[in-house]
Design a protein around this motif. Structure first.
Motif, PDB file in Angstrom:
ATOM      1  N   GLN A   9      -5.192  18.207  11.739  1.00 20.22           N
ATOM      2  CA  GLN A   9      -4.286  17.548  12.674  1.00 20.22           C
ATOM      3  C   GLN A   9      -2.961  16.807  12.191  1.00 20.22           C
ATOM      4  OE1 GLN A   9      -5.024  13.778  14.787  1.00 20.22           O
ATOM      5  NE2 GLN A   9      -4.372  13.355  12.734  1.00 20.22           N
ATOM      6  N   TYR A  10      -2.140  16.469  12.940  1.00 21.60           N
ATOM      7  CA  TYR A  10      -1.091  15.415  12.676  1.00 21.60           C
ATOM      8  C   TYR A  10      -1.053  14.584  13.751  1.00 21.60           C
ATOM      9  CZ  TYR A  10       2.606  18.933  14.103  1.00 21.60           C
ATOM     10  OH  TYR A  10       3.330  19.719  14.856  1.00 21.60           O
ATOM     11  N   ASP A  11      -0.826  13.136  13.590  1.00 24.86           N
ATOM     12  CA  ASP A  11      -0.560  12.272  14.531  1.00 24.86           C
ATOM     13  C   ASP A  11       0.065  12.488  15.792  1.00 24.86           C
ATOM     14  OD1 ASP A  11      -2.871  11.061  13.458  1.00 24.86           O
ATOM     15  OD2 ASP A  11      -1.620   9.352  12.462  1.00 24.86           O
ATOM     16  N   PRO A  40       5.605  24.591   4.027  1.00 26.51           N
ATOM     17  CA  PRO A  40       4.096  25.342   3.997  1.00 26.51           C
ATOM     18  C   PRO A  40       3.103  24.430   4.378  1.00 26.51           C
ATOM     19  CG  PRO A  40       5.349  24.390   1.922  1.00 26.51           C
ATOM     20  CD  PRO A  40       6.257  24.049   3.067  1.00 26.51           C
ATOM     21  N   LYS A  41       1.967  25.118   4.694  1.00 23.64           N
ATOM     22  CA  LYS A  41       0.863  24.298   4.714  1.00 23.64           C
ATOM     23  C   LYS A  41      -0.200  25.212   4.103  1.00 23.64           C
ATOM     24  CE  LYS A  41       2.302  23.427   9.525  1.00 23.64           C
ATOM     25  NZ  LYS A  41       1.788  23.069  10.848  1.00 23.64           N
ATOM     26  N   PRO A  42      -0.261  25.029   2.703  1.00 27.45           N
ATOM     27  CA  PRO A  42      -1.199  25.796   1.960  1.00 27.45           C
ATOM     28  C   PRO A  42      -2.530  25.531   2.144  1.00 27.45           C
ATOM     29  CG  PRO A  42      -0.167  24.389   0.323  1.00 27.45           C
ATOM     30  CD  PRO A  42       0.797  24.118   1.971  1.00 27.45           C
ATOM     31  N   TYR A  51      -2.896  31.547  10.174  1.00 31.02           N
ATOM     32  CA  TYR A  51      -2.749  30.768  11.496  1.00 31.02           C
ATOM     33  C   TYR A  51      -2.060  29.273  10.963  1.00 31.02           C
ATOM     34  CZ  TYR A  51      -3.447  28.497  16.096  1.00 31.02           C
ATOM     35  OH  TYR A  51      -3.250  28.142  17.276  1.00 31.02           O
ATOM     36  N   ARG A  52      -0.873  28.957  11.571  1.00 29.05           N
ATOM     37  CA  ARG A  52      -0.322  27.718  10.796  1.00 29.05           C
ATOM     38  C   ARG A  52      -0.159  26.590  12.092  1.00 29.05           C
ATOM     39  NH1 ARG A  52       6.105  27.572  11.290  1.00 29.05           N
ATOM     40  NH2 ARG A  52       5.290  25.415  11.873  1.00 29.05           N
ATOM     41  N   LYS A  53      -0.743  26.948  13.091  1.00 32.65           N
ATOM     42  CA  LYS A  53      -0.529  25.872  14.031  1.00 32.65           C
ATOM     43  C   LYS A  53      -1.552  24.780  14.161  1.00 32.65           C
ATOM     44  CE  LYS A  53       1.045  29.416  17.736  1.00 32.65           C
ATOM     45  NZ  LYS A  53       0.611  29.470  19.172  1.00 32.65           N
ATOM     46  N   ILE A  54      -1.379  23.820  14.850  1.00 29.69           N
ATOM     47  CA  ILE A  54      -2.080  22.583  15.014  1.00 29.69           C
ATOM     48  C   ILE A  54      -2.507  22.344  16.305  1.00 29.69           C
ATOM     49  CG2 ILE A  54      -2.048  19.962  14.576  1.00 29.69           C
ATOM     50  CD1 ILE A  54      -2.405  21.581  11.819  1.00 29.69           C
ATOM     51  N   PRO A  55      -3.586  22.132  16.560  1.00 31.77           N
ATOM     52  CA  PRO A  55      -4.875  21.605  15.583  1.00 31.77           C
ATOM     53  C   PRO A  55      -5.748  22.941  15.339  1.00 31.77           C
ATOM     54  CG  PRO A  55      -5.373  21.171  17.876  1.00 31.77           C
ATOM     55  CD  PRO A  55      -3.864  21.772  17.804  1.00 31.77           C
ATOM     56  N   CYS A  65      -9.318  27.973  15.690  1.00 28.60           N
ATOM     57  CA  CYS A  65      -7.893  28.015  16.046  1.00 28.60           C
ATOM     58  C   CYS A  65      -7.606  27.911  17.594  1.00 28.60           C
ATOM     59  CB  CYS A  65      -7.476  28.940  15.415  1.00 28.60           C
ATOM     60  SG  CYS A  65      -7.684  29.303  13.663  1.00 28.60           S
ATOM     61  N   ASP A  66      -6.683  26.870  17.983  1.00 23.58           N
ATOM     62  CA  ASP A  66      -6.231  26.890  19.418  1.00 23.58           C
ATOM     63  C   ASP A  66      -7.181  25.835  20.115  1.00 23.58           C
ATOM     64  OD1 ASP A  66      -4.226  28.415  21.409  1.00 23.58           O
ATOM     65  OD2 ASP A  66      -6.040  27.453  22.255  1.00 23.58           O
ATOM     66  N   SER A  67      -6.503  24.912  20.690  1.00 24.33           N
ATOM     67  CA  SER A  67      -7.088  23.724  21.361  1.00 24.33           C
ATOM     68  C   SER A  67      -8.042  24.493  22.280  1.00 24.33           C
ATOM     69  CB  SER A  67      -6.146  22.790  22.089  1.00 24.33           C
ATOM     70  OG  SER A  67      -5.338  23.359  22.895  1.00 24.33           O
ATOM     71  N   GLN A  68      -7.867  25.568  23.046  1.00 25.65           N
ATOM     72  CA  GLN A  68      -8.793  26.102  23.959  1.00 25.65           C
ATOM     73  C   GLN A  68     -10.039  26.398  23.225  1.00 25.65           C
ATOM     74  OE1 GLN A  68      -9.359  30.228  26.211  1.00 25.65           O
ATOM     75  NE2 GLN A  68      -7.285  29.890  25.551  1.00 25.65           N
ATOM     76  N   ASP A 266       2.028  34.035  22.237  1.00 30.04           N
ATOM     77  CA  ASP A 266       3.307  33.198  22.681  1.00 30.04           C
ATOM     78  C   ASP A 266       4.367  33.077  21.300  1.00 30.04           C
ATOM     79  OD1 ASP A 266       1.581  31.679  21.688  1.00 30.04           O
ATOM     80  OD2 ASP A 266       1.508  30.217  23.381  1.00 30.04           O
ATOM     81  N   TYR A 267       4.080  31.967  20.492  1.00 36.29           N
ATOM     82  CA  TYR A 267       4.813  31.885  19.122  1.00 36.29           C
ATOM     83  C   TYR A 267       3.825  31.438  18.284  1.00 36.29           C
ATOM     84  CZ  TYR A 267       3.496  27.263  20.926  1.00 36.29           C
ATOM     85  OH  TYR A 267       2.541  26.122  21.592  1.00 36.29           O
ATOM     86  N   GLY A 268       4.621  31.413  16.991  1.00 36.69           N
ATOM     87  CA  GLY A 268       3.692  31.462  15.915  1.00 36.69           C
ATOM     88  C   GLY A 268       2.668  32.696  15.845  1.00 36.69           C
TER      89      GLY A 268
HETATM   90  N1  LIG Z   1      -2.072  27.266  21.956  1.00 33.03           N
HETATM   91  C1  LIG Z   1      -1.911  26.195  20.595  1.00 33.03           C
HETATM   92  C2  LIG Z   1      -0.606  25.805  20.520  1.00 33.03           C
HETATM   93  C3  LIG Z   1      -0.625  24.637  19.302  1.00 33.03           C
HETATM   94  C4  LIG Z   1       0.649  24.269  19.042  1.00 33.03           C
HETATM   95  O1  LIG Z   1       1.762  24.651  19.538  1.00 33.03           O
HETATM   96  N2  LIG Z   1       0.872  23.401  18.270  1.00 33.03           N
HETATM   97  C5  LIG Z   1       1.976  22.630  17.693  1.00 33.03           C
HETATM   98  C6  LIG Z   1       1.783  21.130  17.230  1.00 33.03           C
HETATM   99  S1  LIG Z   1       1.107  20.320  18.652  1.00 33.03           S
HETATM  100  C7  LIG Z   1       2.392  23.552  16.444  1.00 33.03           C
HETATM  101  O2  LIG Z   1       1.599  23.987  15.943  1.00 33.03           O
HETATM  102  N3  LIG Z   1       3.503  23.347  16.098  1.00 33.03           N
HETATM  103  C8  LIG Z   1       4.084  24.075  14.744  1.00 33.03           C
HETATM  104  C9  LIG Z   1       3.603  23.585  13.502  1.00 33.03           C
HETATM  105  O3  LIG Z   1       3.024  22.189  13.663  1.00 33.03           O
HETATM  106  O4  LIG Z   1       3.394  24.031  12.536  1.00 33.03           O
HETATM  107  C10 LIG Z   1      -3.081  25.269  21.134  1.00 33.03           C
HETATM  108  O5  LIG Z   1      -3.571  25.207  22.154  1.00 33.03           O
HETATM  109  O6  LIG Z   1      -3.677  24.701  20.047  1.00 33.03           O
END
Ligand SMILES: N[C@@H](CCC(=O)N[C@@H](CS)C(=O)NCC(=O)O)C(=O)O
Length: 310
Positions: A9-11, A40-42, A51-55, A65-68, A266-268
């Motif tokens: 995560q990040y805060d 980058p997020k190696p 998968y690059r998204k957080i959390p 992956c993904d909050s759901q 959606d994105y990412g």
């Molecule tokens: N559907 C994803 C959405 C996650 C999302 O969009 N997270 C944002 C940060 S809160 C993100 O990854 N932004 C791009 C990044 O941090 O690289 C979920 O529910 O986890």
């Protein structure tokens, strides 16, 4: 034995805040692994396969992956503190579908209010990164123009929550906090911490403001930091607990052993390749190997993700 909850995560991440509130509601102890805000997020993508998204949640060599997906798994592994959505009298039972409203509709209004409000103060490298993520320009001038209309939208959405709280219930589902609360809370939190000026949109919603304080007071459970190296070493030493399981109702003939790619709708949308291990209406799990992390199983929700042949 349940492995440690390792939370990448990040805060300042709003979707992480949603899960942190869930961890608080469930009263769990967890390890926070700080990941970068931009690529980058190696030390993340070696675990997720791209998968690059957080959390992202890590339990041994299982990566969620993904909050759901993360919240479903936390409830499955820690049923003693199961979220009340759907179980308590008066509960909506709609915590997950409500998440689609907060994560898409309300989140987009929050993003416009925040980044349109910040305008030129938004860092260039952040803008470039989010352009690549979204596949379209991250145009803060355009967002600035959208702020009035998005403020109206946000107000409209908040009025729906205020109406739900009108009977004096402490939480959206009734007497206990649940997923609906965590989902409804995090966008408000995001606007307040990143662009406090934009938070005037929440003024006048008295029930909502009092509810927000109650959700905030729940906290985040017990958090202790962990380094990315430690998290990767744990994945490498562990074995995934996910067993092969075929869903007889899979619509398109997907079966364990098939090579597939999974991507967000959606994105990412970077596709993540692997071999199918288990699937169902609410999840898809694929296995993959990486030199640094060894064999891992990566899990995604089904709603909001596409599965394609590799
Ligand atoms: N559907 C994803 C959405 C996650 C999302 O969009 N997270 C944002 C940060 S809160 C993100 O990854 N932004 C791009 C990044 O941090 O690289 C979920 O529910 O986890």
């Amino acid at each position: 034995m349940t492995p440690e909850i390792i939370f990448h995560q990040y805060d300042v991440s709003p979707f992480s805040e949603k899960v942190r509130v869930v961890l608080g509601i469930k009263g769990l102890s967890w390890r926070a692994v700080e990941q970068p805000v931009i690529m980058p997020k190696p030390d993340l993508v070696c675990l997720t396969g791209g998968y690059r998204k957080i959390p992202v949640l890590q339990l041994g060599a299982d990566i969620y992956c993904d909050s759901q997906m993360i919240i479903r798994e936390l409830d499955r592994r820690f049923p003693d503190s199961a979220l009340p959505d759907g179980e308590l009298p008066g509960s909506t039972g709609l915590g997950y579908p409500l998440g689609f409203w907060t994560d898409r509709e309300v989140f987009q209004a929050a993003v416009a209010i925040i980044f349109g409000g910040l305008g030129d103060a938004v860092d260039e490298s952040f803008k470039k990164d989010r352009e690549a993520l979204m596949g379209r320009p991250f145009d803060t001038d355009q967002m600035k123009q959208a702020v009035p209309i998005m403020t109206e939208q946000m107000r409209g959405h908040m009025a729906m929550l205020e109406a739900r709280l009108a009977d004096g219930r402490p939480f959206l589902g009734g007497t206990q906090a649940g997923l609906a609360d965590a989902s409804a809370y995090y966008n408000i939190w995001f606007v307040r911490i990143v662009n406090p000026d934009g938070a005037s949109v929440f003024d006048g919603f008295d029930k909502l403001n009092a509810w927000e304080e109650r959700v905030k007071a729940i906290g985040h459970g017990t958090r202790k930091e962990m380094t990315t190296d430690e998290a990767i070493a744990i994945a490498k030493a562990a074995t995934s607990i996910t067993e092969e399981s075929a869903d007889p109702r899979e619509p398109n003939g997907l079966k364990p052993g098939m090579a597939v790619q999974v991507m967000a709708d959606d994105y990412g949308r970077d596709p993540i390749a692997g071999t199918l291990v288990s699937s169902g209406a609410d999840h898809i799990a694929i296995k993959r190997t990486d030199d640094r992390v060894g064999d891992v199983t990566v899990h995604f929700p089904r709603a909001g993700f596409w599965v394609l042949p590799a």
